[in-house]
Every structure is written in structure tokens, then in C-alpha cells.
Design an enzyme around this catalytic site. Sequence first.
Site, PDB file in Angstrom:
ATOM      1  CB  THR A  70      -2.267   7.129  -3.002  1.00  0.00           C
ATOM      2  OG1 THR A  70      -1.585   5.862  -3.124  1.00  0.00           O
ATOM      3  CG2 THR A  70      -1.391   8.235  -3.555  1.00  0.00           C
ATOM      4  NE  ARG A  87      -2.617   0.306   3.584  1.00  0.00           N
ATOM      5  CZ  ARG A  87      -3.428   0.680   4.550  1.00  0.00           C
ATOM      6  NH1 ARG A  87      -4.736   0.681   4.361  1.00  0.00           N
ATOM      7  NH2 ARG A  87      -2.960   1.065   5.705  1.00  0.00           N
ATOM      8  CG  ASP A 109       5.789  -3.523   9.980  1.00  0.00           C
ATOM      9  OD1 ASP A 109       6.473  -4.004   9.053  1.00  0.00           O
ATOM     10  OD2 ASP A 109       5.517  -2.314  10.064  1.00  0.00           O
ATOM     11  CG  ASP A 149       2.163  -3.085   8.985  1.00  0.00           C
ATOM     12  OD1 ASP A 149       2.220  -2.150   8.184  1.00  0.00           O
ATOM     13  OD2 ASP A 149       2.427  -4.273   8.665  1.00  0.00           O
TER      14      ASP A 149
HETATM   15  C1  PRP Z   1      -1.385  -4.766   4.336  1.00  0.00           C
HETATM   16  C2  PRP Z   1      -2.258  -5.991   4.372  1.00  0.00           C
HETATM   17  C3  PRP Z   1      -3.046  -5.872   3.102  1.00  0.00           C
HETATM   18  C4  PRP Z   1      -3.244  -4.378   2.981  1.00  0.00           C
HETATM   19  C5  PRP Z   1      -4.631  -4.045   3.437  1.00  0.00           C
HETATM   20  O1  PRP Z   1      -0.313  -4.969   3.497  1.00  0.00           O
HETATM   21  O2  PRP Z   1      -1.532  -7.187   4.491  1.00  0.00           O
HETATM   22  O3  PRP Z   1      -2.391  -6.385   1.960  1.00  0.00           O
HETATM   23  O4  PRP Z   1      -2.280  -3.757   3.843  1.00  0.00           O
HETATM   24  O5  PRP Z   1      -4.908  -2.712   3.237  1.00  0.00           O
HETATM   25  P1  PRP Z   1      -6.019  -2.213   2.205  1.00  0.00           P
HETATM   26  O6  PRP Z   1      -7.222  -3.043   2.438  1.00  0.00           O
HETATM   27  O7  PRP Z   1      -6.233  -0.775   2.604  1.00  0.00           O
HETATM   28  O8  PRP Z   1      -5.475  -2.333   0.823  1.00  0.00           O
HETATM   29  P2  PRP Z   1       0.826  -3.874   3.256  1.00  0.00           P
HETATM   30  O9  PRP Z   1       0.469  -2.999   2.127  1.00  0.00           O
HETATM   31  O10 PRP Z   1       1.134  -3.197   4.563  1.00  0.00           O
HETATM   32  O11 PRP Z   1       2.042  -4.744   2.765  1.00  0.00           O
HETATM   33  P3  PRP Z   1       2.883  -5.895   3.508  1.00  0.00           P
HETATM   34  O12 PRP Z   1       1.995  -7.122   3.568  1.00  0.00           O
HETATM   35  O13 PRP Z   1       4.031  -6.092   2.605  1.00  0.00           O
HETATM   36  O14 PRP Z   1       3.265  -5.422   4.870  1.00  0.00           O
HETATM   37  N1  URA Z   2      -2.760  -3.116   6.854  1.00  0.00           N
HETATM   38  C1  URA Z   2      -2.424  -3.575   8.087  1.00  0.00           C
HETATM   39  O1  URA Z   2      -1.479  -4.377   8.220  1.00  0.00           O
HETATM   40  N2  URA Z   2      -3.130  -3.157   9.142  1.00  0.00           N
HETATM   41  C2  URA Z   2      -4.166  -2.311   9.033  1.00  0.00           C
HETATM   42  O2  URA Z   2      -4.795  -1.974  10.053  1.00  0.00           O
HETATM   43  C3  URA Z   2      -4.502  -1.841   7.743  1.00  0.00           C
HETATM   44  C4  URA Z   2      -3.790  -2.270   6.678  1.00  0.00           C
END
Ligand code: PRP
Ligand code: URA
Length: 209
Positions: free
Chosen positions: A108, A104, A203, A200
Site C-alpha cells: 500500500t 512502509r 538496507d 533502499d
Molecule cells: C524508507 C525511508 C523512509 C520511507 C520513505 O523507510 O527511510 O522512512 O521509506 O518512503 P515514503 O516517502 O514513500 O514514505 P522504510 O519504510 O524502508 O523503513 P526502514 O527505514 O526501516 O528501512
Molecule cells: N525508501 C527508500 O529507502 N528508498 C526509496 O527510493 C524510497 C523509499
Amino acid sequence: MSTLKIVEHPLIQHKLTLMRDKACPTEAFRRLLREISLLLGYEALRDLPLRTRTVETPLMEMEAPELAGKKLALVSILRAGNGMLDPLLELVPSARVGFVGLYRDPATLQPVEYYCKLPGDLDARPVMLVDPMLATANSAVAAVDKVKAAGARDVRFMCLLAAPEGAARMAEAHPDVPVFTAALDARLNDHGYILPGLGDAGDRMFGTK
Ligand code: PRP
Ligand code: URA
């Protein structure tokens, strides 16, 4: 939000509370996600088609049920989806596996794709996408778009936590895709994080910041 199915089993709810606690260590967070995914997967896959085949037990012959049709395709949305993928592979070891790499953009909240590898014959397989968090649903909608563009017709989505905003967005964009979750939380904050949520997910799973 007719596509949303909240799996309210007490074991799932108890384990989710342990995961939400900010004091939950990385190792326990991963183990709990695995345990909840096994329970959610049991529910999300309960309508897989069956056929019968003849089996000889030590006592007699019988017509016994087995999974029918093309193998299930599991698609993990990287990177946090991998915490749900591994337990589902324990449930369905013969499943085919795909990956959609998305992160993400923090400004944005739009998904940025960096990788995609999907199994073949998606039009003939049940497809289950996994990602612990359905926040804005921008990532989930983009991932479902990808598998549908590759031919998938029978698609479901499994997550740990959903926000009302994300559940509504998925229902609008993909009303044919059932969404299985352990909980529907209150709302998103200004940065697109689920409240109360668990922070997160990536993380917390991988010990990054
Ligand atoms: C997190 C999560 C989803 C997304 C959800 O991933 O695992 O993929 O955010 O958010 P949304 O519904 O608003 O799109 P992130 O983008 O943090 O990536 P990561 O899994 O690499 O940490
Ligand atoms: N992605 C995450 O990992 N946590 C949230 O709360 C939203 C998006």
C-alpha cells in the site's frame, strides 16, 4: 513546492554521487551520509535563535552570541533516520532526541507505526525530523502529524533525496514545514522507489536486504 530547499554545495553533490553508486560499500555509505548530514545540518539550522551573554576573554569582556531558548529537538524516523541523527548530534550535542518508528507497507506504501518516543515541551522547541528518503512522503507526513499532535509548531524536515511527488505532498500537507534536501530526483517507480535514487537507504546503511 515553496517548502523545498535544495542544498547544492559541490561537496554534497560529489558525496551523493558516491552514495548512489551501487558498488559503494556499506561502511562508505554510512560515512558519506554522516558527512552530507553535517553539511545539510549547517544549512538547515542557520536560523536558530541567538541571544548574547557576557564572556571574559583573556583580554576583555564582551557580549558573545549563544543559542537561545529551549534546546533543539531532533526526531529520527526509524530506521534510516539514525544515519542522519548521529551527525546532527555532533553539531548540536545538547539537542533532545525523539524517535518515530515507521516502515512502509510494500503493497500500500502506507506507513505502519511500531514505536514513538518524543521529548517533552515540543511546543517550545525547534523540531527537526530526519530521514534520508522522501519518496511518496507518506512516512514524513505521518511523522510530522505526530510531532505536531505533540505540540510542535516550529518544524523542519531534512532528507538526502526527495522525489517530486513526495515534495509536492509535503508542501500540500504541511506548507509550514521547510524541507532541506541534497537533491530532487526525477520521479517514483511503480514500487514507490525514487528514480534514479540510491535504492533502499535502510538496507544500504545497515547491510540488510
Ligand atoms: C524508507 C525511508 C523512509 C520511507 C520513505 O523507510 O527511510 O522512512 O521509506 O518512503 P515514503 O516517502 O514513500 O514514505 P522504510 O519504510 O524502508 O523503513 P526502514 O527505514 O526501516 O528501512
Ligand atoms: N525508501 C527508500 O529507502 N528508498 C526509496 O527510493 C524510497 C523509499
